[in-house]
Structure formats: structure tokens, C-alpha cells
Scaffold this motif. Sequence first.
Motif, PDB file in Angstrom:
ATOM      1  N   ARG A  81      55.373  63.246 -13.105  1.00  0.00           N
ATOM      2  CA  ARG A  81      54.303  64.241 -13.179  1.00  0.00           C
ATOM      3  C   ARG A  81      54.760  65.412 -14.044  1.00  0.00           C
ATOM      4  N   THR A  82      53.846  65.880 -14.883  1.00  0.00           N
ATOM      5  CA  THR A  82      54.184  66.974 -15.793  1.00  0.00           C
ATOM      6  C   THR A  82      53.557  68.292 -15.379  1.00  0.00           C
ATOM      7  N   GLU A  83      52.896  68.306 -14.242  1.00  0.00           N
ATOM      8  CA  GLU A  83      52.302  69.555 -13.761  1.00  0.00           C
ATOM      9  C   GLU A  83      52.297  69.548 -12.240  1.00  0.00           C
ATOM     10  N   GLY A  84      52.052  70.729 -11.655  1.00  0.00           N
ATOM     11  CA  GLY A  84      52.060  70.857 -10.200  1.00  0.00           C
ATOM     12  C   GLY A  84      52.807  72.084  -9.722  1.00  0.00           C
ATOM     13  N   GLY A  85      53.214  72.927 -10.675  1.00  0.00           N
ATOM     14  CA  GLY A  85      53.902  74.149 -10.289  1.00  0.00           C
ATOM     15  C   GLY A  85      55.391  74.106 -10.581  1.00  0.00           C
ATOM     16  N   LEU A  86      55.993  75.290 -10.639  1.00  0.00           N
ATOM     17  CA  LEU A  86      57.422  75.395 -10.943  1.00  0.00           C
ATOM     18  C   LEU A  86      58.299  75.241  -9.711  1.00  0.00           C
ATOM     19  N   GLY A  87      57.705  75.343  -8.526  1.00  0.00           N
ATOM     20  CA  GLY A  87      58.501  75.291  -7.299  1.00  0.00           C
ATOM     21  C   GLY A  87      59.204  73.957  -7.101  1.00  0.00           C
ATOM     22  N   GLU A  88      58.497  72.866  -7.344  1.00  0.00           N
ATOM     23  CA  GLU A  88      59.062  71.535  -7.114  1.00  0.00           C
ATOM     24  C   GLU A  88      60.309  71.261  -7.951  1.00  0.00           C
ATOM     25  N   PRO A  89      60.282  71.476  -9.275  1.00  0.00           N
ATOM     26  CA  PRO A  89      61.494  71.212 -10.051  1.00  0.00           C
ATOM     27  C   PRO A  89      62.656  72.134  -9.693  1.00  0.00           C
ATOM     28  N   ILE A  90      62.358  73.379  -9.335  1.00  0.00           N
ATOM     29  CA  ILE A  90      63.434  74.293  -8.950  1.00  0.00           C
ATOM     30  C   ILE A  90      64.078  73.828  -7.653  1.00  0.00           C
ATOM     31  N   ILE A  91      63.254  73.415  -6.678  1.00  0.00           N
ATOM     32  CA  ILE A  91      63.789  72.904  -5.410  1.00  0.00           C
ATOM     33  C   ILE A  91      64.629  71.653  -5.654  1.00  0.00           C
ATOM     34  N   LYS A  92      64.146  70.786  -6.542  1.00  0.00           N
ATOM     35  CA  LYS A  92      64.892  69.558  -6.864  1.00  0.00           C
ATOM     36  C   LYS A  92      66.267  69.901  -7.448  1.00  0.00           C
ATOM     37  N   LEU A 132      70.726  76.457 -10.530  1.00  0.00           N
ATOM     38  CA  LEU A 132      69.576  77.328 -10.795  1.00  0.00           C
ATOM     39  C   LEU A 132      69.549  77.800 -12.246  1.00  0.00           C
ATOM     40  N   ILE A 133      70.710  78.189 -12.747  1.00  0.00           N
ATOM     41  CA  ILE A 133      70.769  78.653 -14.134  1.00  0.00           C
ATOM     42  C   ILE A 133      70.614  77.471 -15.093  1.00  0.00           C
ATOM     43  N   GLY A 134      71.301  76.390 -14.760  1.00  0.00           N
ATOM     44  CA  GLY A 134      71.310  75.228 -15.640  1.00  0.00           C
ATOM     45  C   GLY A 134      69.960  74.589 -15.838  1.00  0.00           C
ATOM     46  N   VAL A 135      69.124  74.575 -14.794  1.00  0.00           N
ATOM     47  CA  VAL A 135      67.827  73.906 -14.913  1.00  0.00           C
ATOM     48  C   VAL A 135      66.930  74.632 -15.926  1.00  0.00           C
ATOM     49  N   PHE A 136      67.058  75.961 -16.010  1.00  0.00           N
ATOM     50  CA  PHE A 136      66.247  76.711 -16.980  1.00  0.00           C
ATOM     51  C   PHE A 136      66.828  76.594 -18.391  1.00  0.00           C
ATOM     52  N   ILE A 137      68.153  76.643 -18.497  1.00  0.00           N
ATOM     53  CA  ILE A 137      68.767  76.445 -19.812  1.00  0.00           C
ATOM     54  C   ILE A 137      68.457  75.042 -20.320  1.00  0.00           C
ATOM     55  N   GLY A 138      68.564  74.063 -19.409  1.00  0.00           N
ATOM     56  CA  GLY A 138      68.253  72.688 -19.777  1.00  0.00           C
ATOM     57  C   GLY A 138      66.810  72.533 -20.220  1.00  0.00           C
ATOM     58  N   ALA A 139      65.890  73.275 -19.556  1.00  0.00           N
ATOM     59  CA  ALA A 139      64.476  73.196 -19.909  1.00  0.00           C
ATOM     60  C   ALA A 139      64.252  73.674 -21.339  1.00  0.00           C
ATOM     61  N   PRO A 146      56.402  71.037 -18.110  1.00  0.00           N
ATOM     62  CA  PRO A 146      56.844  69.647 -18.224  1.00  0.00           C
ATOM     63  C   PRO A 146      58.321  69.533 -18.602  1.00  0.00           C
ATOM     64  N   ASN A 147      58.776  70.409 -19.470  1.00  0.00           N
ATOM     65  CA  ASN A 147      60.177  70.376 -19.888  1.00  0.00           C
ATOM     66  C   ASN A 147      61.107  70.819 -18.759  1.00  0.00           C
ATOM     67  N   LEU A 148      60.630  71.750 -17.928  1.00  0.00           N
ATOM     68  CA  LEU A 148      61.410  72.159 -16.765  1.00  0.00           C
ATOM     69  C   LEU A 148      61.536  71.001 -15.781  1.00  0.00           C
ATOM     70  N   ARG A 149      60.475  70.227 -15.613  1.00  0.00           N
ATOM     71  CA  ARG A 149      60.500  69.087 -14.703  1.00  0.00           C
ATOM     72  C   ARG A 149      61.467  68.009 -15.203  1.00  0.00           C
ATOM     73  N   VAL A 150      61.487  67.797 -16.518  1.00  0.00           N
ATOM     74  CA  VAL A 150      62.446  66.851 -17.085  1.00  0.00           C
ATOM     75  C   VAL A 150      63.873  67.348 -16.862  1.00  0.00           C
ATOM     76  N   SER A 151      64.087  68.638 -17.111  1.00  0.00           N
ATOM     77  CA  SER A 151      65.412  69.216 -16.909  1.00  0.00           C
ATOM     78  C   SER A 151      65.873  69.078 -15.460  1.00  0.00           C
ATOM     79  N   ALA A 152      64.951  69.287 -14.513  1.00  0.00           N
ATOM     80  CA  ALA A 152      65.295  69.167 -13.099  1.00  0.00           C
ATOM     81  C   ALA A 152      65.701  67.741 -12.756  1.00  0.00           C
ATOM     82  N   SER A 153      65.018  66.766 -13.345  1.00  0.00           N
ATOM     83  CA  SER A 153      65.369  65.370 -13.091  1.00  0.00           C
ATOM     84  C   SER A 153      66.730  65.024 -13.673  1.00  0.00           C
ATOM     85  N   LEU A 154      67.052  65.619 -14.824  1.00  0.00           N
ATOM     86  CA  LEU A 154      68.354  65.378 -15.443  1.00  0.00           C
ATOM     87  C   LEU A 154      69.497  65.988 -14.623  1.00  0.00           C
ATOM     88  N   MET A 155      69.160  66.936 -13.750  1.00  0.00           N
ATOM     89  CA  MET A 155      70.191  67.570 -12.917  1.00  0.00           C
ATOM     90  C   MET A 155      70.831  66.596 -11.943  1.00  0.00           C
TER      91      MET A 155
END
Length: 225
Positions: A2-13, A60-67, A85-94
Motif C-alpha cells: 500500500r502506498t497510502e494510509g498515513g505516516l503512522g504505519e511506516p514509522i511504527i514499522k 527513527l532517523i534512518g527511515v526518513f533519511i532512507g525515504a 509512498p517512499n517512506l513506506r518503502v523505506s520502512a519496509s527496507l528497515m
Amino acid sequence: MRTEGGLGEPIIKAVIYGAISGVIGFIWSLLNIGASGAFGFLGGGAVGIMVIIGSLIGALIGVFIGAVIVLIISAICSGKTDFEPNLRVSASLMVLMPIGTFLGFTASIHYILGALVVFAVNLYGLWMLYNAVTQTLGGKEATARIIGYVLAGLLVLFLLIGFATRKAVSKFDKWGKEYVKEWEDAGKEWEKAAKEMEKQASEMEKEMQKALKEVEEAQKEEDPK
């Protein structure tokens, strides 16, 4: 993905992956595995607690830099450039954080084994990134493939530099004399590997030229003018 749904989910991941990585690092420190274990069980435990805190902050820092990095690659590949969408990809790469930390014990077996394992994990990360850019973010496969080749080449370069640095340091390390002969033998093997890499690089260059030609043809079809 999913590429949308809010920023909370990828940050929690990302926080979850960071926590898992920190716990694994804490366990390794208690077992005196790796550099953190060098302080002993009590010292290792203290270092382990800092590993957990550092891992959470790093996630926390890495997921935003990765995004941001993923967004730049996606833009180059003509993919999605929205931040979420790029933040969600970055979170999955974490997920590479706990995987890499878990496999970190291999460095205690032998530093070469540890370096090769890290290299393999990074290659897996590049494969994940390629699929994310082309499938989730809708980037062009040819361009993404070229970027993947370049990044893979950099990983190989860093691996060789790391081995060379270790060899140089071992000559001045009072515990490193026993590795001198080992490095001489390894040098011969790496010389053979370098020749093989040169051959593969030539083939890769041909593949990249072919891919660039495909990109140019695709752009001409999109914009005949």
C-alpha cells in the motif's frame, strides 16, 4: 505494498524493526559476541542497553533519511515522488536492521565471513529496493536496473577496500601477525577474483548500454517530438 494510509504505519514499522534489532544486539552483547561483548557480561549488558536505545533512535532517523534516498531513486526512474509512498518503502527496507544484527555473530567466527554476510545482506537490500521502485513506485525497470548495477559495484568496491584496510591494520596490530600469511594467500585469491570481476564488469557495461538504449527508445515513443 500500500502506498497510502498515513505516516503512522511506516514509522511504527520502523520502530518495531529497530526494537527487534536492539534486542538481538543486547542478547549478543550478553553472550560476548561481537565487539560489545568484549566488556564482559556486566559491561556487555550495559552496552547492550545502549544498543537498544541507539537502535530505536537510528531506526527513527534512518527511515526518513532512507525515504529521501528512495524518493531520489524513484524520481530518476520516473516513479512516484510523493513522500508517503517512499517512506513506506523505506520502512519496509528497515527489515534489514534485525536481519543484519542477527547475522552479526558471523564476524565473531571470522571477520571475512562477517564481511561476506554483510555484503550478502546489502545485495538482498538492493534486490528489495529494485522491486519496490519498479513495482510499488512504478519506476522504469531499465533505469532501476542500471542504478542497481552501479550500487552493486559500489558494494563490491567497499568490500575490497574493507579487506585491504583490515590487512593493513593487521600488520601494526600485535595480535594481527598470525593473519599476515592468511592475507597473502587471500591476496592471490582476490587477484583471481579481480580478473573475474573485470570480465563481469565488461559484460555489465554492455548490459547497461543496452538498457540505456531501451530507455532512449522508450522516451522517443513517449515524446516523438
